[in-house]
Enzyme design. Structure first.
Site, PDB file in Angstrom:
ATOM      1  N   ASP A  43      52.567  33.362  38.401  1.00 43.07           N
ATOM      2  CA  ASP A  43      51.378  33.292  39.255  1.00 43.07           C
ATOM      3  C   ASP A  43      50.267  34.197  38.736  1.00 43.07           C
ATOM      4  O   ASP A  43      50.309  35.417  38.927  1.00 43.07           O
ATOM      5  CB  ASP A  43      51.752  33.685  40.686  1.00 43.07           C
ATOM      6  CG  ASP A  43      50.595  33.538  41.650  1.00 43.07           C
ATOM      7  OD1 ASP A  43      49.635  32.804  41.331  1.00 43.07           O
ATOM      8  OD2 ASP A  43      50.640  34.153  42.729  1.00 43.07           O
ATOM      9  N   ASP A 252      44.299  29.887  38.383  1.00 41.60           N
ATOM     10  CA  ASP A 252      45.479  30.271  39.159  1.00 41.60           C
ATOM     11  C   ASP A 252      46.647  29.343  38.846  1.00 41.60           C
ATOM     12  O   ASP A 252      46.648  28.177  39.248  1.00 41.60           O
ATOM     13  CB  ASP A 252      45.130  30.221  40.654  1.00 41.60           C
ATOM     14  CG  ASP A 252      46.273  30.684  41.543  1.00 41.60           C
ATOM     15  OD1 ASP A 252      47.320  31.092  41.010  1.00 41.60           O
ATOM     16  OD2 ASP A 252      46.134  30.626  42.775  1.00 41.60           O
TER      17      ASP A 252
END
Length: 372
Positions: A43, A252
């Site tokens: 992440d 992201d």
């Protein structure tokens, strides 16, 4: 078997495998001594590296065994108060043991709570020998809730903050930089790609384009400027007015769809509809998404994202239309009421993407990630 910790090392690059997992990607990390294999969500939109830890007071179901700090000779609780405890803004001291308790939340509503600790992480390297990295701060999560699935044993925060996994370990590999290559959505989970860390992870060569990272109030995010997107040969500016605010998108890897402001989305969707000469599928469960049959992955338009610095990134049809149900493929973007958005992991697939924290750049190189 105990791992000898070398006094110093400087391999070409650290490496780790990344596997696709139902719209997310999990990074293999070996933690503890003896090493325990952990598969954590990769992440770039958050900082904390954490794992589901025994005892698990409230944990989501996990297929693999949970990490047990008592089974590792290198596990240590972070003292409170201490500088390490302050690396994360949401910590508190818990007397009488004075452990450093943390709470860390995510935009989707997921939450992890536990204690900050240090552990030895072991990575492969391009030199071939495993490299142990002692005293890495991580979250030992005893209460973890949210949208996690049984393959995900925690989360590897790869953001820009000081507590992120990248900020902590990349200097040991010769530089604050890393690169990853995400295989397309619905690639079999047995097919992995690589993340490279530190010196030697730079992205370069034919086809590479580079854009600048923009300073942000939130030190976590990789913020870039998207000027517009072309649908085929038709260019659509990010803003109808043509004026673009610097730093309007976050890259992201933990968010699947690309999210853009509603006005921009509406113009993109209208142009895609006008170009695709296929019958739209209206599935009540998928409304209001723009969906077609399987042929759209072959006959749909090529989208090109135009980032600042003439960094044009061509998105393949396989990352523009994603299979939402058997035989139904939907537009992999979604609108938001706000001025900025997110470049999600669907759009990042089949590109080698390099993040340089010292040079403040992001580079993209088209590549078949299944071949890495």
């Amino acid at each position: 078997m105990n791992i000898p910790i070398p006094p110093s090392f400087h391999p070409d690059a650290g490496q780790s495998d990344i596997f696709p997992d139902k719209g997310e990607y999990v990074l293999k990390v070996s933690i503890g001594n003896p090493p325990f294999d952990l598969y954590a969500i990769a992440d770039t939109g958050s900082d904390l590296f954490w794992a589901q830890c025994l005892p698990c007071d409230q944990c989501y179901p996990q297929k693999n065994p949970k990490y047990d700090p008592k089974s590792s000779s290198t596990y240590r609780n972070v003292a409170c108060p201490s500088k390490r405890c302050q690396l994360l803004g949401t910590t508190s001291c818990a007397p009488p043991s004075n452990t450093c308790n943390y709470t860390y939340g995510y935009a989707a509503g997921s939450l992890t709570q536990g204690v900050l600790a240090t552990e030895t992480l072991t990575f492969a390297s391009t030199e071939g020998s495993p490299v142990p990295l002692p005293n890495v701060v991580f979250g030992c999560g005893h209460n973890n809730t949210g949208t996690f699935n049984e393959n995900e044993m925690g989360l590897a925060g790869l953001g820009r903050g000081s507590i992120s996994l990248i900020s902590q370990i990349s200097p040991s590999f010769g530089g604050r930089r890393f690169s990853h290559c995400l295989v397309p959505f619905n690639t079999p989970p047995t097919i992995s790609s690589k993340m490279s860390i530190g010196s030697g992870s730079e992205v370069s060569g034919p086809g590479t384009v580079t854009t600048s990272l923009v300073a942000s109030q939130d030190s976590t995010f990789y913020v870039v400027t998207l000027n517009g997107i072309s649908v085929g040969s038709t260019y659509l500016p990010f803003n109808s007015s043509g004026a673009v605010t610097k730093g309007n998108m976050i890259i992201d890897s933990g968010t699947p769809p690309t999210i853009v402001p509603r006005d921009f989305y509406n113009r993109l969707e209208a142009e895609v509809k006008s170009v695709v000469k296929l019958t739209r599928i209206d599935d009540p469960q998928l409304r209001p998404q723009l969906c077609y049959g399987r042929n759209v992955q072959a006959q749909g338009p090529l989208l090109t994202a135009h980032f600042d610095g003439n960094a044009d990134v061509v998105l393949k049809q396989t990352s523009t239309f994603i299979e939402a149900k058997d035989g139904i493929f939907c537009f992999a973007m979604t609108p938001i009421d706000g001025p900025g958005g997110i470049v999600g992991n669907f759009a990042q697939t089949d590109h080698l993407i390099g993040f340089d924290l010292d040079g403040n750049t992001v580079s993209f190189k088209p590549i078949d990630c299944t071949k890495l």
